[in-house]
Design an enzyme around this catalytic site. Sequence first.
Site, PDB file in Angstrom:
ATOM      1  N   SER A  14       0.842  -1.200   0.000  1.00  0.00           N
ATOM      2  CA  SER A  14       0.000   0.000   0.000  1.00  0.00           C
ATOM      3  C   SER A  14       0.873   1.245   0.000  1.00  0.00           C
ATOM      4  CB  SER A  14      -0.901   0.012   1.236  1.00  0.00           C
ATOM      5  OG  SER A  14      -0.153   0.333   2.398  1.00  0.00           O
ATOM      6  N   ASP A  15       2.085   1.125   0.576  1.00  0.00           N
ATOM      7  CA  ASP A  15       2.949   2.282   0.830  1.00  0.00           C
ATOM      8  C   ASP A  15       2.165   3.368   1.567  1.00  0.00           C
ATOM      9  OD1 ASP A  15       5.360   3.591   0.912  1.00  0.00           O
ATOM     10  OD2 ASP A  15       5.076   4.601  -1.014  1.00  0.00           O
ATOM     11  N   HIS A  16       1.329   2.911   2.463  1.00  0.00           N
ATOM     12  CA  HIS A  16       0.481   3.790   3.277  1.00  0.00           C
ATOM     13  C   HIS A  16       1.337   4.823   4.009  1.00  0.00           C
ATOM     14  CE1 HIS A  16      -3.131   4.607   5.724  1.00  0.00           C
ATOM     15  NE2 HIS A  16      -2.339   4.659   6.781  1.00  0.00           N
TER      16      HIS A  16
END
Lengths: 440, 316
Positions: free
Chosen positions: A320-322
């Site tokens: 997600s690379d949140h």
Amino acid sequence: MKHSATTSSIAHRPLALINARLIDPAALSEIAGGVLVVDGLIREAGAAVVLANLPAHAQIIDCGGDCVAPGLIDMRAFIGEPGAEHRETIATATLAAAAGGVTTILARPDTNPPVDEPAVVDFLLRRARDTGRVRVLPSAALTAGLKGTEIAEIGLLQQAGAVAFSDGARSICSARVFRRVMQYARDFDALVMHYPEDPDLAAEGVMNEGEFATRLGLAGIPREAEAIMLDRDIRLVNLTGVRYHAALVTTALSLDIVAKAKADGLPVTCATSINHLTLNENDIGDYRTFLKLAPPLRGEDERRALVAGLVSGVIDVIVSDHDPQDVETKRLPFAEAEVGAIGLETMLAAGLRLVHQGEIPLPRLIAAMTIRPADILRLPQGRLTAGAPADLIRFDPDEPFVVDPAKLHSRCKNTPFDEARMEGKVKLTLVAGDVVYEAE
Amino acid sequence: MSSPPNPPLFPHRHLLGIEGLSAQDITSLLDLAEAAVEVSRQIEKKRLTLRGRTLINLFFETSTRTQSSFELAGKRLGADVMNMSVATSSVKKGETLLDTAMTLNAMHPDIIVVRHSQAGAVHLLAKKVDCSVVNAGDGAHEHPTQALLDALTIRRNKGKIEGLTVAICGDILHSRVARSNILLLSALGARVHIVGPSTLLPPGIERLGVKVFRDMRPGLEGADIVMMLRLQRERMQGGYIPSAKEYFRFFGLDEAKLKHAKPDALVMHPGPINRGVEIDSNVADGSSSLIREQVEMGVAMRIAVLEALAQHLPNG
């Protein structure tokens, strides 16, 4: 990882999800069937799990033809704690995760203080146990203070519970330092995750280098900034034999490097982000800072190459690379705005765009969010195998909705899919057989 | 001039390293040292082997035990001993190594004992002087008298060297002691285990005939001798290992790790020791420690080396 559902009867009674479309990421296939959960573990999954075969006292959930898959495993998310609780907390991040079907989060170590000593790992594990809704696993720093100069206490951090090592959003510039870090990590059979971008070449760049950056009058970052660092890393992997995972790759150049490393038999894996798979630099449009990312969104050709890399298996993992950012750091001129986008809650739905557009089969998409990260991190979950933890999601891949930032559970609302139309809603999320999210 | 009745015990003019010595050469030196041990334990410790001879201790790197050990050895053999330390020498004024060598050579010394921070420096000097040269440590290359005194200590305690398993642990990369010991112990038929983190192991070390371990437990398995190496202070912080704390946890010799060696295993260390870094005090001061005996053997071994070289001196 505890939550209110633990006290419910679900944990103690067998639970059956029946009448489902089972997505099996190990076999890259799907079949009609069900999953039987006993004591938090998958007892059985497959076509034989039907109403007639269930234990008499089992609780039954009829999925009505919805998909059931392992819960998603996100190898790259910033969850705020410690030190950036105004952006996110373990409570809010894991709520967003549960709503998005993510049941395991690998937390980034570039917090404040950074996860570079065992006490911080211990803190994270305790906070996750007390406030987390899904599983939170700490990754720890490769170098002391994330400074890229001295080896972090990899052995002690691993003993404390760190499952992987990375310097988060920073690249280790010195090949000499990184070589020694890799040598040292290999002795402990530790997974080294690196963000490959040469900051010297990326310099003042704020988006992908090329025509679009030129038209916007913004400084660009060439694709080579990623490829040069990645190429160097692979040579060091060849020298040291460490297990290496490129935390984010975003260009066709990088895929060639990874493909060759894999063909050479090196212990190399890589991930790309859901953003880079589903968006391109044109989406930045009128200087939309929610689409300012690191690495930057690339051109459409690169995005297509990434999708092809996912299908072929060169790309192992989707993250997600949140990265929650508050409004103040995003409501700035593009060059001055922070990088990052939230993604835990929209990762599956965004990925399903690729499925609906016919770009990738559903089981392959799910595999890159479940069994592949599980295998790289050596986790037992992320699969529908008997004996695996019952981290499961039920979702309707076709249910339409419009992304409403106000309804997202993350503390920050910097989604690049603001107002986007999507199809695919998570209806139920289980962690170790316990319900941690149920759609209204 | 007639040749001496017996061929010399030690057929070399210099002692530059263990490399190039035969098992017979080494054994001869060890036998000679056995006798020297007894001399050092007497009240009258003087001999006349080197009477009238001049021994120069030329130390470009500071040293306490090696320098004093050579000084004492020279004096017990009756030599005039001159200590030249770098702090007071003309090297500080910019003189090159070879100019220093030529200057000293002009003073007609009989034996020069040299320590230098650069590998190969002692060999270079040996080519330019007329006297015998003893290597007291050159960079990370060799420290032959340390390996010899270690062998003497082992032989006196275990009765032999052949067939023993010796685990050499710690900073192998920067250690001249490790290199000389590997050569000597292998030459005499011991099995050598090398144990340390990869960052402190020199590439290709396994080609020297040793077994390499990155974990103390398997590395110490079956060891008769556990030889710990000193970790230099400047190497404790991040460059090669994360911290002294982590190093001690995984590579420091404590009683728990020592249990993986043979029950009668003995512990050695060339000194000076870092307590709580590479070795726990309980082990360093414990009943299995040979650390103090090594110092005593150091004097005896150096007496033996000087005696052996004296056979080659002009009019010797």
